[in-house]
Scaffold this active site. Structure first.
Site, short mmCIF file in Angstrom:
data_model
loop_
_atom_site.label_atom_id
_atom_site.label_comp_id
_atom_site.label_asym_id
_atom_site.label_seq_id
_atom_site.Cartn_x
_atom_site.Cartn_y
_atom_site.Cartn_z
N ALA A 35 54.77 -1.81 30.63
CA ALA A 35 56.22 -1.63 30.48
C ALA A 35 56.52 -0.81 29.24
CB ALA A 35 56.90 -2.99 30.37
N ASP A 36 57.52 0.08 29.35
CA ASP A 36 58.00 0.76 28.14
C ASP A 36 59.28 0.06 27.68
OD1 ASP A 36 60.09 1.69 29.72
OD2 ASP A 36 59.25 3.70 29.95
N SER A 37 59.92 0.61 26.65
CA SER A 37 61.06 -0.09 26.06
C SER A 37 62.20 -0.27 27.07
CB SER A 37 61.55 0.66 24.83
OG SER A 37 61.91 1.98 25.19
N ASP A 39 61.87 -0.43 30.37
CA ASP A 39 61.45 -1.45 31.35
C ASP A 39 61.74 -2.84 30.80
OD1 ASP A 39 60.25 0.23 33.33
OD2 ASP A 39 58.52 0.48 32.01
#
Lengths: 73, 416
Positions: A35-37, A39
């Site tokens: 996950a990125d920020s 997400d």
């Protein structure tokens, strides 16, 4: 598995496009589940909607996983 | 400073009449219409109930589900078409200097459906803003080139041009000029649009811009219809790989055509209506010819903007008569929008592809469903009606004009 845990898991699988087996309680959203920020923000919003709760923002992301779900700072 | 030569080395198309470049070409020469009743939403209360939607397209067949979810349809279409064009160009991504590969594409609107759905979601709530964190990055018109660069590692110039229905022609002209000036070796250009949505259909209907012949959606487009009808909304994407000639030659690339010039002008007249005397359109074709160093007599084929709006079509054909004089009757003029519908910011891309393929095959695709002539149009013009015509094409012109009075024109030439 508790009902809450399975609902959390279903959201994570759907939003992050990961395999259900990867979503173990200690798996980090960012480090293990890709996950990125953005997400992470989306996940929080989905949890809020699913459980009709408010989750404080600005979590310490290194502690984010399906057990804490970013609630624990 | 000597300008570099620029050539087309790859094509990709995702259109309402074909989901690949080859399917698209096959449909074009068969005179296939892409119009059909809208399937995306309930059109019961809409004045127009048909459009040219993509057929049998499933984004997740091409894009990872997690990634696809973060893309508006206009970006998904752009990704699929550009992948096809990059493969068609046989570009070895490990061998090229990616710092000198750009992505410049057009979109007239961008993520309209994303915007619409997020606002609808807010309006249905209690006033608490619960916007998705991907709302803005999904919606913004420049995100399609952004995603193409992220996927392929292209680190050159990267942005979207926005000039309504002229957007992708403007993108091609920018790409042409950067390569000419030696600033890039390769640019992935073209455009995409996905406006067959509640907001798109409702908005264009409110302007009386769309055809409302719901009873015969298979015959939607009629170049030079009497007042009252209009264009048919389409969606999809086109992708064109432009490459510096020596760069293409050195790697043994297949060269479709040379891009020899781009023209741009503005009507400076009205937000949506074309100038009745076509002064901006005359100017754009003339400055395109000048930019290419060609004479009117050199042009064999024109893919018109030809949207089936009466004002626009009459003005464009009059302008062609004015610019090309007695040679106008020798030109194969067509409107492939009669088959694809109007793809707005992708129109210039897919129509340029139609012209490039027409040049390659020596066949001009037809203007279908044409029935009505306007008295003010020169009857000697060859509008390539209803059936394709064999024609050796050395020079082809593609016209696109957008709301706001933007005019853009591109000239392609068979490589000597």
């Amino acid at each position: 598995m508790s009902d809450i845990a399975s609902r959390v898991k279903a959201i994570i699988v759907d939003k992050l496009g990961v395999d259900e087996n990867e979503v173990v309680t200690e798996a980090s959203f960012t480090n293990d589940l890709g996950a990125d920020s953005l997400d992470t923000v989306e996940l929080i919003m989905e949890f809020e909607k699913e459980f009709d709760i408010q989750i404080p923002r600005r979590p310490s992301r290194k502690h984010c996983n399906s057990r804490s779900s970013c609630i624990i700072h | 400073m000597e300008l570099k030569r620029v050539v087309v080395t790859g094509l990709g198309a995702l259109t309402p009449i074909g989901n690949t470049k080859d399917e698209y070409w096959d449909a074009l020469i068969k005179g296939k219409s892409g119009a059909a009743p809208i399937t995306y939403f309930d059109t019961e209360k809409f004045k127009t109930k048909f459009a040219c939607e993509l057929k049998n397209f499933v984004a997740t067949d091409f894009i990872d589900r997690k990634e696809a979810r973060k893309m508006d349809r206009f970006t998904q279409y752009a990704m699929v078409a550009s992948d096809e064009a990059i493969a068609d160009a046989n570009l070895d991504l490990d061998a090229i200097n990616k710092l000198r590969v750009g992505v410049i594409r057009g979109a007239g609107i961008g993520g309209l459906e994303t915007f619409q759905n997020e606002v609808l979601n807010f309006a249905e709530g209690d006033g608490t803003p619960r916007f998705n964190p991907f709302f803005i990055p999904k919606m913004i018109a420049d995100i399609a080139p952004g995603n193409i660069s992220i996927k392929n590692g292209f680190m050159g110039p990267n942005y979207t041009t926005v000039s309504a229905c002229a957007s992708s022609a403007n993108a091609m002209i920018d790409a042409l000029n950067y390569i000419r000036l030696g600033q890039c070796d390769v640019i992935v250009t073209g455009g995409s649009e996905a406006a067959v949505t509640i907001a798109g259909m409702g908005g264009f209907n409110a302007m009386h811009a769309l055809s409302t012949r719901n009873e015969s959606p298979k015959q939607p487009q009629d170049l030079l219809m009497p007042p009252g009808d209009g264009f048919v909304l389409g969606e999809g994407a086109g992708a064109i790989i432009l490459e510096e000639y020596e760069h293409a030659k050195a790697r043994g690339a297949k060269i479709y055509a040379e891009v020899v010039g781009g023209g741009m002008s503005s009507d400076a007249y009205h937000m949506t209506a074309p100038h009745p005397d076509g002064i901006g359109v005359i100017a754009v074709m003339r400055n395109c010819l000048e930019n290419a160093g060609l004479k009117p007599e050199d042009v064999d084929h024109i893919n018109t903007h030809g949207t089936s709006t009466p004002l626009g079509d009459v003005a464009e054909l009059k302008a062609i008569s004015e610019v090309f004089g007695s040679h106008a009757k020798n030109i194969n003029i067509n409107s492939t929008k009669s088959m694809t519908g109007h793809l707005l910011g992708a129109a210039g891309a897919i129509e340029s592809i139609a012209s490039i393929l027409a040049m390659e095959h020596g066949i001009v695709p037809p203007t279908i469903n044409h029935t009505t002539f306007d008295d003010s149009i020169d009857p000697s013009l060859n509008l390539t009606l209803n059936t394709p015509q064999k024609r050796e094409i050395k020079v082809a012109m593609s016209n696109t004009f957008g709301f706001g009075g933007h005019n853009a024109c591109v000239l392609f030439k068979k490589l000597d």
